[in-house]
Structures are given as C-alpha cells and as structure tokens.
Design a protein around this motif. Structure first.
Motif, short mmCIF file in Angstrom:
data_model
loop_
_atom_site.label_atom_id
_atom_site.label_comp_id
_atom_site.label_asym_id
_atom_site.label_seq_id
_atom_site.Cartn_x
_atom_site.Cartn_y
_atom_site.Cartn_z
N GLN A 204 2.80 -1.74 -9.14
CA GLN A 204 3.48 -1.07 -10.24
C GLN A 204 3.53 0.45 -10.07
O GLN A 204 4.48 1.09 -10.52
CB GLN A 204 2.79 -1.43 -11.57
N SER A 205 2.51 1.02 -9.45
CA SER A 205 2.46 2.48 -9.29
C SER A 205 3.15 2.95 -8.02
O SER A 205 3.38 4.15 -7.84
CB SER A 205 1.01 2.94 -9.28
N GLY A 206 3.49 2.03 -7.14
CA GLY A 206 4.11 2.40 -5.87
C GLY A 206 3.16 3.05 -4.90
O GLY A 206 3.58 3.67 -3.91
N LYS A 207 1.87 2.91 -5.15
CA LYS A 207 0.86 3.50 -4.28
C LYS A 207 0.78 2.74 -2.96
O LYS A 207 1.05 1.55 -2.90
CB LYS A 207 -0.51 3.48 -4.96
N ASN A 208 0.38 3.46 -1.94
CA ASN A 208 0.14 2.85 -0.64
C ASN A 208 -1.18 3.40 -0.10
O ASN A 208 -1.21 4.17 0.86
CB ASN A 208 1.29 3.14 0.31
N PRO A 209 -2.31 3.00 -0.76
CA PRO A 209 -3.60 3.60 -0.40
C PRO A 209 -4.06 3.15 0.99
O PRO A 209 -3.68 2.09 1.48
CB PRO A 209 -4.53 3.07 -1.49
N ASP A 210 -4.90 4.00 1.58
CA ASP A 210 -5.45 3.61 2.88
C ASP A 210 -6.60 2.63 2.68
O ASP A 210 -7.02 2.34 1.54
CB ASP A 210 -5.92 4.84 3.66
N ARG A 211 -7.14 2.11 3.78
CA ARG A 211 -8.18 1.08 3.70
C ARG A 211 -9.41 1.57 2.96
O ARG A 211 -10.00 0.84 2.15
CB ARG A 211 -8.54 0.64 5.11
N GLU A 212 -9.79 2.81 3.20
CA GLU A 212 -10.99 3.35 2.56
C GLU A 212 -10.83 3.40 1.04
O GLU A 212 -11.75 3.06 0.29
CB GLU A 212 -11.28 4.75 3.10
N GLN A 213 -9.61 3.81 0.58
CA GLN A 213 -9.36 3.89 -0.85
C GLN A 213 -9.36 2.49 -1.48
O GLN A 213 -9.88 2.28 -2.58
CB GLN A 213 -8.01 4.57 -1.12
N ILE A 214 -8.79 1.51 -0.77
CA ILE A 214 -8.75 0.14 -1.27
C ILE A 214 -10.18 -0.39 -1.45
O ILE A 214 -10.53 -0.95 -2.49
CB ILE A 214 -7.96 -0.77 -0.32
N TYR A 215 -11.00 -0.20 -0.42
CA TYR A 215 -12.39 -0.66 -0.49
C TYR A 215 -13.13 0.02 -1.66
O TYR A 215 -13.89 -0.61 -2.41
CB TYR A 215 -13.11 -0.38 0.82
N SER A 216 -12.90 1.31 -1.80
CA SER A 216 -13.58 2.06 -2.87
C SER A 216 -13.17 1.52 -4.24
O SER A 216 -14.01 1.31 -5.12
CB SER A 216 -13.24 3.54 -2.76
N ASP A 217 -11.85 1.30 -4.43
CA ASP A 217 -11.36 0.78 -5.72
C ASP A 217 -11.92 -0.62 -6.00
O ASP A 217 -12.34 -0.92 -7.13
CB ASP A 217 -9.83 0.73 -5.73
N LEU A 218 -11.90 -1.47 -5.00
CA LEU A 218 -12.37 -2.85 -5.18
C LEU A 218 -13.85 -2.89 -5.53
O LEU A 218 -14.27 -3.61 -6.45
CB LEU A 218 -12.11 -3.67 -3.92
N ILE A 219 -14.66 -2.12 -4.80
CA ILE A 219 -16.11 -2.14 -5.05
C ILE A 219 -16.42 -1.59 -6.43
O ILE A 219 -17.22 -2.16 -7.19
CB ILE A 219 -16.84 -1.32 -3.96
N ARG A 220 -15.75 -0.46 -6.79
CA ARG A 220 -16.02 0.16 -8.10
C ARG A 220 -15.62 -0.77 -9.24
O ARG A 220 -16.40 -1.04 -10.16
CB ARG A 220 -15.25 1.47 -8.20
#
Length: 537
Positions: free
Chosen positions: A497-513
């Motif tokens: 929905q936001s059109g974001k294309n985060p890198d792997r590190e950001q994805i991992y950080s979001d998922l863990i948090r």
C-alpha cells in the motif's frame, strides 16, 4: 471315612488374642471422615428400605440428621440421628459383637454386606455411643471403647431419643472424641458435597431428607445438649443434581436391570461425570471402571469427558469389596452390553458439540487477534506521524470530549449500548482449515483482500495448539506462531500500500519488532482469553 474323621478332629480354629487391635487396624481402610460418617447414614437408609420396597414410598418421612459438634472451633463429636424403625436390644448387641456377620448379606436390596460398618468409628474416634428404640421397646444404649475388646451389654434408659418417628422409634449414633487430625479437614460443605454425590439417586426419592448441621458449644457436655441449647452455625439440606436443568442432548436407557440418564452437556461439569449407582449409592465414575473400559471403543476420551454427565442405576450386579469395581458375572456383562450399544451415539453427539464449541473458540481467538493487530497498527502510525504544536494544544480538549461522551452516567439508547465502534484494522483475521493441496505443501496463511486466513489444519499450527477434553488451550507457542503469521502478512500489505521497497535489513527489522510486539500483546491477553475459551458452551 476314618481319615475324614481324623482330619475333622485335627482341624485348628483361628483365634484372635486382641480383637480391638485388629479391628482398629482394619478400620484404617477408611481414608477420610466423610466415608466413615456415610457408613452410619447407610445404616439408617437400609433400616427403612424394607418398608420403602413394600409400599414403593416412605410411609413416614425419613429424616437423617448429621451433627458436627464443635467446641471452640474444634470438632469434638459427631452424631448421626434417624427416625427409622430402630433396633431391638438383641439386634443392637449382635451387630457390634459379631463382626463380619451382616444380617444384610443375601438381601439384594440392602447395601451393607460385610458386617463392619458399625466399627468404622475406630479409625477416627475414641468411643462409639449408640441409642436406639424399636417398636414398643424402651430406648437402649451402649458404649464401645476402641481400646477395649469387650463392652457392657445394652442398658434401657428413660431418656427419649432427640430425633424419632411418630411412635418414638429411631437410632442415634455418636462418635465421641474425634481425633484432631481426622477432624481438622472436615467442613459441612465437604460433607454435603460428598453426601450429594454418593447418595444422589436416593436423595431423588420423595420423603427422604439428609441434613448436615454444624453446632457450637462452649463446654464439653455437647452430647447431653439438644440443638436448642447450642448455637446452630449452619443447617443444610442435601439435594440431588437436577439433570433436566442442564442444556444438552439426552440419552436414556430403561431395562429391568438398568436405568440410565446420560447427557452430552453444552458445558463442562467436572463434578457430575457419568457414574454408576447400585442400590442408590455411587460405585464409581464409569470412566474409571477398568473392566468396562477394556470393552469400550472410545474409552476415557468419551466416558471420562466432563461434558458427558448423568447416572446409571443398576440392579443384580455385585461390587468387589472396595466398591469401585464389579465382580465378573453374567449380570455385569449384560450391563456393559447395554451401555456399549449407545456409546457410538454418545460419541457422535460429543463430537458435534465440541465442533460447535471449536467454531466459537476460533471466533473468540479471531476477535482477540484482530484487536491486537489493530492496536499495533494504530501505535505504529502514531509513532510515524509528526505532531505539530497546534495538534498538541488541541489534543487534551479532544480527549476530554471523548471521555465525556463515554461517561457511564450519560444516557444512551439501547442501540448505542449494544454497539461498540472501533477503528478498522488493516484486515480481519480468520482461522479455518484449508483443504490439502493436490501437490506441494499446505500454505500457512493467505491474504484475500482485507481478510487474513490462517490455516488451522497446517501441521505447524496443530503442533502448537493444545486441547483438553476437546477444548482449545491457548499456549505461548501458539501466540508466537500466530504473531509471526500476522506480522508477515501485515508487513506485505503495508509495503504494497505504501509503495515501499525496503532492503533485507529493514524487512528483518520490521518483522522482528512487530512480531515481538504482537506476541507480547497476545501473552498479556492470554489469562482473560483462556478464561473465555474455558467458559464456552
């Protein structure tokens, strides 16, 4: 022939040097005071049974009163009084003198068979006092000391019974000087509960009453006092369980040897699991009778389930001496056959009821999951939104208005009272069992529009969910698993929905948090959630 005569004269008779010591040791087969008291209640009921069988009712109301006599809070004496036929002098003497010789043996409708019940007091009290009046006889009384192997004959007395029938007959039994260790744990509530379980089918009779009273006195002359001269702390009439008041599916059997009323209830009733009664007395829960379970297809998962309640009254079967099993007889096999004929129907009804509760349980869990995710999303958006100084000044006012509108004293319409408006979350969460795919491995979840479906049939889900008696138990492992599924799907939606294309590190950080936040929120809700799941039915 001569050899037979020789063997006859050479036979040796058993002798018991100290009968009192032997009886005192045998009496310790009783594990609690409630069971000892019920021996004397049993005797009172049996005394009136012949008349009940003859007239199909109690011609005169039978009332049994159990008094717990306390002095300064300590249980000192126990009395069991009845207004039945009473005992003659010879009968009173015989039942105490001839241990192991029961006049009830061989009489199919009487409960006592072993001739020891009157000596049950020996496990828990110093002395036994018995007063009884039969027909036109005077009142006879005698005392038995557990440390003595002899006692004085019954003596006539002019003192009337405290509790008697219209013609003055009845029996009073006193357990004198109760051992402190035995008396400490006995309460009226415990005794009432045990009596109601053990004599449930007898309590269903008209004109039979069993009362449990707690009396308090400030001196030691409790036995000579009437209830009017002491403080009555409590007075409870024992009642049978009313199965007709319980919602559920009924199953009944009527045969010459067996009458059963079983029910698959909509709720759990741990204290009322299906049990067998012989002569109106409890034998055991059917799910604990091993000789029956060996023949059952569904065994304890059906017969010990707390939603299978009811009673099974039987005639013509013989209990073993411990009265928790039955002797191997043709009558026992016939009883088991009748029960096994309906166990398939019982299992189907139980499965159907548990499935309905499972659907409601899933609905309850879904509501909690959706609410937890909504709160996480709201907090997430707040943390990302910059707040201007004007917003800060305006916020207290809006908060005050919101609190005012929620004031419980404010008047609301019925529709307002029954409606809870909550901000929408990113999607609705549903637990359901996905069909097995024709190829490949099953999916753990899928997102369809604004709905997140989690596969309750996936092996990983099943390994983390526990069930007790078919009811779902919400565990820490399940909370962690669901948090992972929700976080993964929510993050996919957020990035799309936001059109974001985060890198792997950001994805991992979001998922863990987010997974940690959702799991922590679920665990905080677990006690309340489990209470809701347990109450479903």
């Amino acid at each position: 022939f001569k050899a037979l005569i020789a063997r006859h004269y050479d036979s040796i008779q058993l002798t018991i040097p100290n009968p009192a010591l032997l009886l005192n040791n045998v009496s310790h087969r009783y594990s609690n005071l409630e069971r000892i008291i019920m021996e004397y209640i049993d005797n009172a009921i049996d005394d009136a049974e012949e008349g009940y069988r003859e007239h199909k009712c109690y011609v005169e109301p039978l009332e049994i009163i159990v008094d717990l006599h306390r002095m300064e809070g300590k249980l000192v004496n126990i009395s069991v009084k009845d207004n039945s036929r009473g005992m003659s002098k010879d009968k009173l003497l015989r039942i105490l003198q001839h241990v192991g010789e029961s006049h009830k043996a061989g009489t199919p409708w009487l409960n006592g068979q072993f001739g020891f019940g009157m000596h049950a007091y020996r496990a828990a009290a110093d002395k036994l006092k018995v007063r009884s009046k039969h027909a036109e006889d005077p009142v006879y009384e005698l005392f038995v000391d557990r440390m003595e192997s002899s006692f004085e004959p019954a003596q006539a007395t002019d003192e009337p019974l405290y509790h008697s029938s219209s013609n003055g007959s009845g029996t009073e039994v006193f357990l004198v000087n109760v051992d402190e260790d035995w008396g400490r744990g006995l309460t009226p509530e415990k005794l009432v509960g045990e009596v109601q379980l053990h004599f449930e089918r007898l309590l269903a009779r008209d004109n039979l009453t069993i009362r449990i009273r707690e009396l308090e006195s400030n001196d030691g002359s409790i036995l000579s006092k009437t209830a009017d001269e002491v403080q009555v702390v409590s007075d409870t009439v024992c009642e049978p369980f009313d199965y007709d008041e319980v919602k559920g599916a009924d199953f009944k059997i009527e045969s010459p040897m067996l009458r059963a009323h079983l029910k698959i209830a909509e709720q759990e009733f741990d204290g009322q699991r299906a049990r067998i009664y012989l002569l109106g007395r409890r034998i055991n829960e059917i799910g604990s009778i091993l000789s029956f379970l060996k023949r059952s297809k569904y065994q304890q998962r059906l017969w010990s389930h707390p939603q299978l309640i009811g009673y099974i009254e039987v005639d013509g079967v013989e209990p073993v001496i411990t009265r928790d099993e039955f002797k191997n007889t043709p009558a026992r096999e016939e009883m088991y056959k009748l029960l096994l004929e309906i166990e398939g129907k019982l299992q189907n009804a139980l499965t159907s009821e548990l499935e309905k509760q499972r659907v409601v349980s899933f609905d309850t869990i879904e509501t909690v999951l959706s609410d937890v995710l909504r709160r996480v999303v709201v907090n997430d958006k707040k943390s990302k939104s910059p707040v201007s100084s004007e917003d800060k000044r305006a916020r207290p006012q809006s908060k005050a208005v919101e609190q005012k509108s929620e004031n419980p004293r404010s008047k609301k319409t019925d529709s307002q009272k029954n409606t809870t408006v909550r901000p929408r979350g990113p999607f609705h969460i549903v637990l359901r069992e996905f069909p097995m795919p024709s190829t490949g491995t099953p999916r753990r979840y899928q997102r369809i529009g604004e709905t997140l479906e989690i596969n309750a049939a996936h092996p990983d889900f099943k390994r983390r969910i526990r069930e007790k008696h078919g009811r779902i138990q919400f565990t820490d492992r399940l909370a962690g698993y669901l948090a992972t599924m929700i976080t993964t799907s929510y993050r996919e939606l957020d990035y799309d929905q936001s059109g974001k294309n985060p890198d792997r590190e950001q994805i991992y950080s979001d998922l863990i948090r987010d997974s940690a936040r959702i799991e922590e929120a679920l665990k905080r809700r677990m006690p309340k959630l489990q209470k809701e799941l347990t109450s479903i039915g």
